[in-house]
Design a protein around this motif. Sequence first.
Motif, PDB file in Angstrom:
ATOM      1  N   GLY A 110      -7.621  14.907   2.037  1.00  0.00           N
ATOM      2  CA  GLY A 110      -7.425  15.134   3.417  1.00  0.00           C
ATOM      3  C   GLY A 110      -5.899  15.203   3.615  1.00  0.00           C
ATOM      4  O   GLY A 110      -5.159  15.078   2.876  1.00  0.00           O
ATOM      5  N   GLU A 111      -5.763  15.372   4.851  1.00  0.00           N
ATOM      6  CA  GLU A 111      -4.329  15.383   5.325  1.00  0.00           C
ATOM      7  C   GLU A 111      -3.516  14.292   5.036  1.00  0.00           C
ATOM      8  O   GLU A 111      -2.182  14.327   5.037  1.00  0.00           O
ATOM      9  N   SER A 112      -3.989  13.063   5.049  1.00  0.00           N
ATOM     10  CA  SER A 112      -3.348  11.929   4.761  1.00  0.00           C
ATOM     11  C   SER A 112      -3.762  11.214   3.655  1.00  0.00           C
ATOM     12  O   SER A 112      -4.449  10.097   3.644  1.00  0.00           O
ATOM     13  N   PRO A 113      -3.517  11.486   2.311  1.00  0.00           N
ATOM     14  CA  PRO A 113      -4.309  11.043   1.010  1.00  0.00           C
ATOM     15  C   PRO A 113      -3.573   9.658   0.905  1.00  0.00           C
ATOM     16  O   PRO A 113      -4.639   8.740   0.571  1.00  0.00           O
ATOM     17  N   ALA A 114      -2.602   9.381   1.673  1.00  0.00           N
ATOM     18  CA  ALA A 114      -2.068   7.860   1.438  1.00  0.00           C
ATOM     19  C   ALA A 114      -3.159   6.729   2.063  1.00  0.00           C
ATOM     20  O   ALA A 114      -3.482   5.823   1.751  1.00  0.00           O
ATOM     21  N   ARG A 115      -3.374   7.180   3.254  1.00  0.00           N
ATOM     22  CA  ARG A 115      -4.125   6.505   4.207  1.00  0.00           C
ATOM     23  C   ARG A 115      -5.555   6.504   3.732  1.00  0.00           C
ATOM     24  O   ARG A 115      -6.220   5.313   3.477  1.00  0.00           O
ATOM     25  N   THR A 116      -6.210   7.665   3.117  1.00  0.00           N
ATOM     26  CA  THR A 116      -7.501   7.780   2.622  1.00  0.00           C
ATOM     27  C   THR A 116      -7.714   6.952   1.624  1.00  0.00           C
ATOM     28  O   THR A 116      -8.563   6.178   1.342  1.00  0.00           O
ATOM     29  N   LEU A 117      -6.801   7.145   0.415  1.00  0.00           N
ATOM     30  CA  LEU A 117      -6.898   6.323  -0.636  1.00  0.00           C
ATOM     31  C   LEU A 117      -6.580   4.765  -0.503  1.00  0.00           C
ATOM     32  O   LEU A 117      -7.191   3.803  -1.217  1.00  0.00           O
ATOM     33  N   ALA A 118      -5.820   4.344   0.618  1.00  0.00           N
ATOM     34  CA  ALA A 118      -5.648   2.607   0.681  1.00  0.00           C
ATOM     35  C   ALA A 118      -7.033   2.511   1.471  1.00  0.00           C
ATOM     36  O   ALA A 118      -7.620   1.340   0.972  1.00  0.00           O
ATOM     37  N   LEU A 119      -7.782   3.251   2.366  1.00  0.00           N
ATOM     38  CA  LEU A 119      -9.082   2.986   2.716  1.00  0.00           C
ATOM     39  C   LEU A 119      -9.937   2.655   1.510  1.00  0.00           C
ATOM     40  O   LEU A 119     -10.808   1.694   1.625  1.00  0.00           O
ATOM     41  N   SER A 132       0.913  -1.135  -0.069  1.00  0.00           N
ATOM     42  CA  SER A 132      -0.007  -0.095   0.068  1.00  0.00           C
ATOM     43  C   SER A 132       0.969   1.239  -0.059  1.00  0.00           C
ATOM     44  O   SER A 132       1.720   1.411   1.136  1.00  0.00           O
ATOM     45  N   PRO A 133       0.959   1.948  -1.114  1.00  0.00           N
ATOM     46  CA  PRO A 133       1.837   3.040  -1.236  1.00  0.00           C
ATOM     47  C   PRO A 133       1.777   4.041  -0.094  1.00  0.00           C
ATOM     48  O   PRO A 133       0.736   4.697   0.170  1.00  0.00           O
ATOM     49  N   PRO A 134       2.968   4.561   0.562  1.00  0.00           N
ATOM     50  CA  PRO A 134       3.062   5.815   1.466  1.00  0.00           C
ATOM     51  C   PRO A 134       2.968   6.854   0.650  1.00  0.00           C
ATOM     52  O   PRO A 134       2.863   6.775  -0.778  1.00  0.00           O
ATOM     53  N   MET A 135       3.156   8.140   1.026  1.00  0.00           N
ATOM     54  CA  MET A 135       2.951   9.083   0.299  1.00  0.00           C
ATOM     55  C   MET A 135       3.881   9.313  -0.836  1.00  0.00           C
ATOM     56  O   MET A 135       3.474   9.783  -1.896  1.00  0.00           O
ATOM     57  N   ARG A 136       5.051   9.330  -0.668  1.00  0.00           N
ATOM     58  CA  ARG A 136       5.962   9.691  -1.702  1.00  0.00           C
ATOM     59  C   ARG A 136       5.700   8.440  -2.735  1.00  0.00           C
ATOM     60  O   ARG A 136       5.742   8.998  -4.101  1.00  0.00           O
ATOM     61  N   PRO A 137       5.733   7.379  -2.909  1.00  0.00           N
ATOM     62  CA  PRO A 137       5.345   6.432  -3.675  1.00  0.00           C
ATOM     63  C   PRO A 137       4.152   6.778  -4.498  1.00  0.00           C
ATOM     64  O   PRO A 137       3.984   6.528  -5.555  1.00  0.00           O
ATOM     65  N   LEU A 138       3.090   7.036  -3.643  1.00  0.00           N
ATOM     66  CA  LEU A 138       2.000   7.405  -4.110  1.00  0.00           C
ATOM     67  C   LEU A 138       1.735   8.474  -4.991  1.00  0.00           C
ATOM     68  O   LEU A 138       1.271   8.241  -6.094  1.00  0.00           O
TER      69      LEU A 138
END
Length: 103
Positions: A83-92, A54-60
Amino acid sequence: MTFETDHLGFLLNPLDWQPAWAEQSAEQLDIALEAQDLAIIESLRNFYFEFDLSPPMRPLVKHIKNNFGADIGNSIWLMQRYGESPARTLALLSGLPKPKNCL
């Protein structure tokens, strides 16, 4: 429709993902999904199943920039949209595990 999730609300099995999961999750986050969002979600699911990550921010950001262009492949656009954590939101939304290093 019910889905099995962990204590943070992430889908336990990414193979259980359905578009209804993304719609239900987006509604809870007050995000109106558009065709572009669904394309990003599908792209992230492909990324996950190819790289087992699940890509964290930079790889995302790099992945989105490479696949969708610099206009949306940047952290400012992603944070404004997700939102403030796109990697988390998009993974969800994508039914993927929470990326490592995401709060």
